[in-house]
Design a protein around this motif. Structure first.
Motif, PDB file in Angstrom:
ATOM      1  N   PHE A 243       0.820  -1.211   0.000  1.00 30.67           N
ATOM      2  CA  PHE A 243       0.000   0.000   0.000  1.00 30.67           C
ATOM      3  C   PHE A 243       0.856   1.264   0.000  1.00 30.67           C
ATOM      4  CE2 PHE A 243      -2.985   2.994   2.327  1.00 30.67           C
ATOM      5  CZ  PHE A 243      -3.872   3.125   1.270  1.00 30.67           C
TER       6      PHE A 243
ATOM      7  N   THR B  55       1.057   6.583   0.322  1.00 29.14           N
ATOM      8  CA  THR B  55      -0.219   5.868   0.311  1.00 29.14           C
ATOM      9  C   THR B  55      -1.214   6.526  -0.639  1.00 29.14           C
ATOM     10  OG1 THR B  55      -1.013   7.186   2.165  1.00 29.14           O
ATOM     11  CG2 THR B  55       0.060   5.111   2.693  1.00 29.14           C
ATOM     12  N   ALA B  56      -1.087   7.851  -0.822  1.00 24.37           N
ATOM     13  CA  ALA B  56      -2.000   8.525  -1.741  1.00 24.37           C
ATOM     14  C   ALA B  56      -1.808   7.993  -3.159  1.00 24.37           C
ATOM     15  CB  ALA B  56      -1.777  10.038  -1.688  1.00 24.37           C
TER      16      ALA B  56
ATOM     17  N   SER C 214      -5.749   2.550  13.856  1.00 25.42           N
ATOM     18  CA  SER C 214      -4.933   3.263  12.880  1.00 25.42           C
ATOM     19  C   SER C 214      -5.654   3.408  11.548  1.00 25.42           C
ATOM     20  CB  SER C 214      -3.587   2.567  12.697  1.00 25.42           C
ATOM     21  OG  SER C 214      -3.789   1.203  12.472  1.00 25.42           O
ATOM     22  N   MET C 215      -6.965   3.215  11.555  1.00 26.84           N
ATOM     23  CA  MET C 215      -7.713   3.316  10.307  1.00 26.84           C
ATOM     24  C   MET C 215      -8.879   4.273  10.453  1.00 26.84           C
ATOM     25  SD  MET C 215      -7.829   1.999   7.316  1.00 26.84           S
ATOM     26  CE  MET C 215      -8.950   2.340   5.984  1.00 26.84           C
TER      27      MET C 215
ATOM     28  N   ALA D 128      -4.380   7.120  10.534  1.00 28.11           N
ATOM     29  CA  ALA D 128      -5.586   6.722   9.806  1.00 28.11           C
ATOM     30  C   ALA D 128      -5.705   7.508   8.516  1.00 28.11           C
ATOM     31  CB  ALA D 128      -6.822   6.939  10.686  1.00 28.11           C
ATOM     32  N   ALA D 129      -5.327   8.778   8.548  1.00 24.48           N
ATOM     33  CA  ALA D 129      -5.385   9.565   7.321  1.00 24.48           C
ATOM     34  C   ALA D 129      -4.460   8.954   6.279  1.00 24.48           C
ATOM     35  CB  ALA D 129      -4.997  11.015   7.610  1.00 24.48           C
ATOM     36  N   GLU D 130      -3.282   8.558   6.730  1.00 27.74           N
ATOM     37  CA  GLU D 130      -2.338   7.974   5.778  1.00 27.74           C
ATOM     38  C   GLU D 130      -2.875   6.650   5.231  1.00 27.74           C
ATOM     39  OE1 GLU D 130       1.619   7.705   7.236  1.00 27.74           O
ATOM     40  OE2 GLU D 130       2.436   7.436   5.223  1.00 27.74           O
ATOM     41  N   TYR D 131      -3.458   5.837   6.107  1.00 28.13           N
ATOM     42  CA  TYR D 131      -4.010   4.564   5.643  1.00 28.13           C
ATOM     43  C   TYR D 131      -5.278   4.746   4.826  1.00 28.13           C
ATOM     44  CZ  TYR D 131      -0.668   1.774   8.214  1.00 28.13           C
ATOM     45  OH  TYR D 131       0.486   1.177   8.643  1.00 28.13           O
ATOM     46  N   SER D 132      -5.834   5.956   4.824  1.00 25.19           N
ATOM     47  CA  SER D 132      -6.974   6.209   3.961  1.00 25.19           C
ATOM     48  C   SER D 132      -6.519   6.792   2.625  1.00 25.19           C
ATOM     49  CB  SER D 132      -7.946   7.186   4.638  1.00 25.19           C
ATOM     50  OG  SER D 132      -8.373   6.675   5.874  1.00 25.19           O
ATOM     51  N   GLY D 133      -5.224   6.858   2.420  1.00 26.16           N
ATOM     52  CA  GLY D 133      -4.714   7.347   1.153  1.00 26.16           C
ATOM     53  C   GLY D 133      -4.656   8.859   1.057  1.00 26.16           C
ATOM     54  N   VAL D 134      -4.586   9.538   2.194  1.00 20.73           N
ATOM     55  CA  VAL D 134      -4.423  10.987   2.173  1.00 20.73           C
ATOM     56  C   VAL D 134      -2.924  11.283   2.139  1.00 20.73           C
ATOM     57  CG1 VAL D 134      -4.765  13.117   3.484  1.00 20.73           C
ATOM     58  CG2 VAL D 134      -6.545  11.369   3.460  1.00 20.73           C
ATOM     59  N   ASN D 135      -2.540  12.249   1.299  1.00 21.48           N
ATOM     60  CA  ASN D 135      -1.131  12.611   1.230  1.00 21.48           C
ATOM     61  C   ASN D 135      -0.802  13.519   2.419  1.00 21.48           C
ATOM     62  OD1 ASN D 135       1.446  13.331   0.561  1.00 21.48           O
ATOM     63  ND2 ASN D 135       0.999  13.584  -1.610  1.00 21.48           N
TER      64      ASN D 135
ATOM     65  N   TRP E  40     -13.533   1.760   1.385  1.00 25.50           N
ATOM     66  CA  TRP E  40     -12.946   1.438   0.081  1.00 25.50           C
ATOM     67  C   TRP E  40     -13.968   0.948  -0.925  1.00 25.50           C
ATOM     68  CZ3 TRP E  40      -8.548   3.619  -0.269  1.00 25.50           C
ATOM     69  CH2 TRP E  40      -7.719   3.716   0.833  1.00 25.50           C
TER      70      TRP E  40
ATOM     71  N   TYR F  16      -9.222  17.441   5.059  1.00 25.65           N
ATOM     72  CA  TYR F  16      -7.972  16.700   5.243  1.00 25.65           C
ATOM     73  C   TYR F  16      -7.197  17.239   6.441  1.00 25.65           C
ATOM     74  CZ  TYR F  16      -8.493  14.360   0.695  1.00 25.65           C
ATOM     75  OH  TYR F  16      -8.935  13.590  -0.343  1.00 25.65           O
TER      76      TYR F  16
ATOM     77  N   PHE G 158     -11.374   7.388  12.510  1.00 22.97           N
ATOM     78  CA  PHE G 158     -11.372   8.658  13.218  1.00 22.97           C
ATOM     79  C   PHE G 158     -12.504   8.604  14.243  1.00 22.97           C
ATOM     80  CE2 PHE G 158      -9.825   9.098   8.965  1.00 22.97           C
ATOM     81  CZ  PHE G 158      -8.656   9.806   9.117  1.00 22.97           C
TER      82      PHE G 158
ATOM     83  N   ARG H 140      -3.541   4.674  -3.413  1.00 21.72           N
ATOM     84  CA  ARG H 140      -4.987   4.845  -3.509  1.00 21.72           C
ATOM     85  C   ARG H 140      -5.376   5.242  -4.941  1.00 21.72           C
ATOM     86  NH1 ARG H 140      -7.807   9.416  -3.465  1.00 21.72           N
ATOM     87  NH2 ARG H 140      -6.150  10.655  -2.530  1.00 21.72           N
TER      88      ARG H 140
ATOM     89  N   MET I   9      -8.695  15.761   9.453  1.00 15.87           N
ATOM     90  CA  MET I   9      -8.476  14.321   9.538  1.00 15.87           C
ATOM     91  C   MET I   9      -7.015  14.021   9.886  1.00 15.87           C
ATOM     92  SD  MET I   9     -11.435  13.276   9.226  1.00 15.87           S
ATOM     93  CE  MET I   9     -12.588  12.215   8.403  1.00 15.87           C
TER      94      MET I   9
END
Lengths: 506, 345
Positions: free
Chosen positions: A317, A339-340, A356-357, B221-228, A424, B211, A359, A343, B214
């Protein structure tokens, strides 16, 4: 060697004896009426699945759990430890899987941690270095006591921690998964040291998932299952298959959903490859990993804690960069800067820890929309659209309560996990990487996850399920690779597979 | 192995009103503080609530207010920017450096047209912000240390450009916005309001703003959600520096001079405004609304203490105590949040 130990136990009481130990946590029994005997000068291997009761028993011995039923005797005298300090004073030392060393101090300081020799109130450095050298040499460990601890290999660090525990006067040493991070030569060296310790009359309890290691070094092996001691046997007469059989048992009342029966893997060798990895390596975590993820197939990656599978998932990832090797998505070379980028390329990831996923202080809909915001909104947010999408997921995944505006923290764990997945699903990714997707969930929630993952697979998504729990892999995977100490050691495809075969491969 | 799941019903079992109050604590406490302060000073001094004194307060909070807008973004991301006042100072001096000074000002300045001076000044604060961003995101220096270094660098730039002298002239646009009025309303207050409004809109209604919240709420979590995440962090550092720069230029016009160390007090003022307003130092909670309240609290306090007869040295102590109380509330509210979450597995 074995005969010697037995002989001495005839005359003297055993070094440690646990009688009829029971322990429960909030009504759930963790240990039921367990007897356990550790002789002087013995290496005693302890095996059992996660939750079988090994660690609970060890924590009682090490004074972590003070409340339990039953008796504990050391050298024939009854003891009851109220704290870890008590146990330490009584000569019980523990080396944890996670080393508790001070990496920035020298080897000598680590050996003498907390009890530096002093001369007139100041630390006697020369005496400390000399003492440490002598101490380490007596165990056959040849290392400069002035070297910085952090600069040594993990295997050496572990030996030095073991030396510290022994040096602090421990007569009983508990080793928890000592070999999981070690290379074969390092394991050999550890065993050499353990045999020396045994020769000095001290006793060792050796806990591990690696049955080969257990059988190689132990005099005696005890097997735990569901909080009970199943059997204790001399290690010389038994094999790996015999142990696995007793670890996972055969009685159905204890084993619902344990997958002792063979299940057929429904691999699809002809399906197109979506994600392929070639020769991925990352430091100590894993090396030479090559695998293909096919469309419409769930690839299970199984291995013990510390086998590198969780790190591999992060690398897929773009969270961590591999040192060497390459990734390709649908045949095109993929460079994941972050990670961006993953995605955007169509890779999704759900880490093993919900914390860690998610909020926790944000409403459900913001948790779901975060990873698709770029698709919904360029500049301005569209909250109505976010809520509409979230509502759809909440209904499809039957999340309770079915509201999108409540804070995530007010949901139960299983529902939180569904929210993590739902992130996702709005624009389905090409590849979904799930790390420990059912850990800590109750049966109903697990079934929901299995159903959701199967549904996604049937839509043609390529799915990777990484887990240290064989049940998880067996319930989800169409093809399985087994990782051991950072490498892929076995692949199961298009054949029948069962839990014992999986355990044996790892 | 199944782990009993709990945490779902813990909040619900408490009374709803209590939960609401607790969740709103960080908004309610600052607001109540403001009301109490206003009531107190209105009672203690008849001149306090006069129209022109209210206008005074607004002007007095403008310089720190514009800085605080940018800082709000940074603190929402759970970072800190200690270089804000120094960057404001440097930008103010840069704009003066490129403006023709009177002959008695002994500075080797480089006179340029007004617009060019402004553009160069804005560019220099943006560059300083970019250096902060680079240190934070690429090299990985904690923002506390990185911006501490930048504080020195910006102070060094100030020192080199003015060499202990004082410059007075700034481009006419800057001088108008900093010290002029529009139909009786000081331009600097209008600029502050525009910055607050734009800041609020960006934080509340744009994707970038989401962002920011977040990343501050749960960076992993932001990173694992694909946020830069790094891009967002870099952006807030630059926003903070540019807000400081604008404030620095207008501040020079407002004070009537550009010299070294003239913004030193604004570092604490801006941080205090954001934190006293209730924006969490741990990120993810708060916003421009909180910053407005925080600015007003500090403004009312500074101004009000002048109106009642009080030892001016005691004033400093009182400000310190108010800041300490705000920090205690800030951390206390955060602890409530943590203990709430501890139940969830």
């Amino acid at each position: 060697m074995n005969a010697d130990a037995e002989e001495s136990s005839d005359v003297a009481p055993p070094r440690l004896e646990m009688q009829a130990i029971s322990k429960s946590f909030g009504g759930v029994a963790a240990l039921r009426d367990v007897d356990f005997v550790l002789k002087a000068g013995e290496i005693h291997g302890l095996v059992g699945e996660n939750g079988a009761g090994k660690s609970t028993l060890m924590k009682i011995i090490a004074g972590v759990h003070a409340q339990y039923q039953g008796r504990m005797l050391i050298d024939g005298e009854q003891v009851h430890f109220r704290s870890a300090r008590d146990a330490l004073d009584a000569g019980i030392g523990m080396v944890h899987q996670e080393l508790s060393i001070a990496p920035d101090l020298s080897v000598a300081e680590n050996v003498y941690l907390g009890k530096q020799p002093t001369k007139g109130g100041i630390v006697d450095w020369r005496g400390m270095v000399a003492g440490a050298r002598e101490q380490l040499a007596s165990l056959g460990i040849d290392v400069d006591p002035r070297a910085r601890m952090g600069s040594l290999a993990i295997g050496l660090q572990q030996l030095i921690e073991l030396a510290r525990v022994l040096f602090s006067g421990a007569r009983i040493v508990i080793l928890d998964e000592p070999t999981s991070a070690l290379s074969p030569p390092e394991v050999e060296r550890l065993f050499e040291v353990l045999r020396q310790v045994r020769a000095s009359g001290r006793s060792i309890i050796f806990i591990s998932h690696f049955l080969d290691d257990i059988l190689a070094v132990s005099d005696t092996v005890t097997i735990f299952r569901n909080g009970r001691r199943v059997v204790t046997e001399a290690a010389s007469g038994i094999g790996k298959g015999w142990v696995i059989e007793r670890m996972i048992g055969t009685g159905h009342e204890e084993l619902e959903g344990s997958y002792t029966d063979e299940i057929a893997l429904d691999s699809k060798p002809d399906a197109p490859v979506v994600l392929s990895a070639r020769d991925l390596s990352a430091g100590r975590a894993f090396a030479d990993i090559s695998l293909d993820v096919r469309a419409g197939e769930v690839l299970g990656v199984y291995g013990f804690m510390g086998c590198g599978a969780l790190e591999l998932a992060r690398t897929l990832f773009g969270k961590t960069k591999p040192a060497t090797g390459s990734l390709a998505l649908e045949g095109r070379r993929l460079r994941l800067r972050n990670t961006a980028a993953a995605r955007r390329a169509g890779i999704a990831f759900v880490p093993e820890s919900r914390r860690s996923m998610l909020f926790y202080q944000e409403p459900v809909y913001k948790n779901m929309s975060i990873s698709v915001l770029g698709r919904i909104a360029r500049l301005w947010l569209k909250p109505a659209e976010e809520r509409r999408i979230a509502k759809k997921h909440v209904e499809a995944l039957s999340i309770r309560p079915p509201r999108v505006d409540i804070l995530l923290q007010s949901l139960s764990g299983g529902n939180q996990q569904k929210v993590a997945l739902a992130k996702w699903l709005t624009w389905p990714p090409k590849v979904l990487v799930l790390s420990e997707p059912t850990r800590g969930m109750d049966v109903g929630a697990k079934e929901d996850v299995v159903r959701i993952v199967r549904g996604l697979r049937d839509q043609g998504m390529g799915i990777v399920v990484v887990s240290t729990e064989p049940e998880t892999v067996l319930s989800l995977a169409d093809r399985v690779v087994v990782m051991k100490k950072g490498r892929i050691v076995r692949e199961f495809a298009g054949e029948k597979i069962s839990k014992d075969r999986l355990l044996e491969a790892a | 192995m199944t782990v009993p799941l709990e945490g779902a019903d813990r909040g619900a079992s408490r009374s709803r009103a209590f939960v609401f109050l607790r969740n709103q604590m960080r908004n309610i406490a600052p607001f109540a503080t403001l009301i109490v302060l206003v009531a107190f000073f209105a009672f203690a001094s008849p001149s306090f609530l006069a129209v022109n004194n209210v206008a005074n307060i607004m002007v007095q909070i403008s310089v720190s207010g514009i800085i605080a807008v940018g800082l709000t973004f940074v603190i929402l991301c759970a970072e800190i920017d200690l270089s804000i006042a120094a960057i404001a100072n440097a930008t103010g001096i840069v704009v003066a450096y490129f403006t023709l000074q009177e002959s008695y000002v002994n500075i080797a300045n480089v006179p340029l047209p007004g617009w060019a001076a402004i553009v160069l000044a804005l560019a220099s604060c943006a560059v300083l912000g970019l250096i902060n961003a680079f240190g934070l995101t690429v090299i990985g220096i904690p923002s506390f240390i990185m911006t501490l270094a930048m504080m020195q660098i910006a102070a060094g730039i100030c020192a080199l450009l003015v060499r202990g002298q004082i410059a007075y002239a700034v481009p006419s646009l800057v001088s108008k916005l900093g010290s002029g009025s529009f139909h009786g309303i000081p331009w600097i207050v209008i600029v502050l309001c525009i910055f607050l409004l734009v800041g609020h809109i960006v934080l509340t209604y744009t994707r970038f703003g989401r962002y920011v919240f977040m990343v501050g709420g749960n960076r992993e979590a932001a990173e694992y959600s694909g946020v830069n995440v790094k891009l967002i962090l870099a952006a807030v550092m630059v926003i903070s520096a540019v807000c400081s720069g604008v404030s620095g230029m207008l501040g020079v016009a407002y004070f009537g001079s550009a010299q070294q160390n003239e913004f030193d007090g604004y570092l604490l003022d801006a941080i205090a405004a954001v934190v006293v307003g209730g924006t969490s130092l741990f990120g993810g909670r708060g916003g421009i609304g909180n910053t407005i309240i925080g600015l007003l609290i500090l403004g009312v306090l500074n101004n009000g203490l002048d109106h009642i007869n009080i030892d001016s040295f005691l004033k400093i102590l009182i400000r310190g105590i108010i800041l300490l109380v705000a920090l205690i509330i800030n951390v206390y509210v955060q602890n409530l949040r943590e203990s709430e979450r501890a139940g969830a597995p």
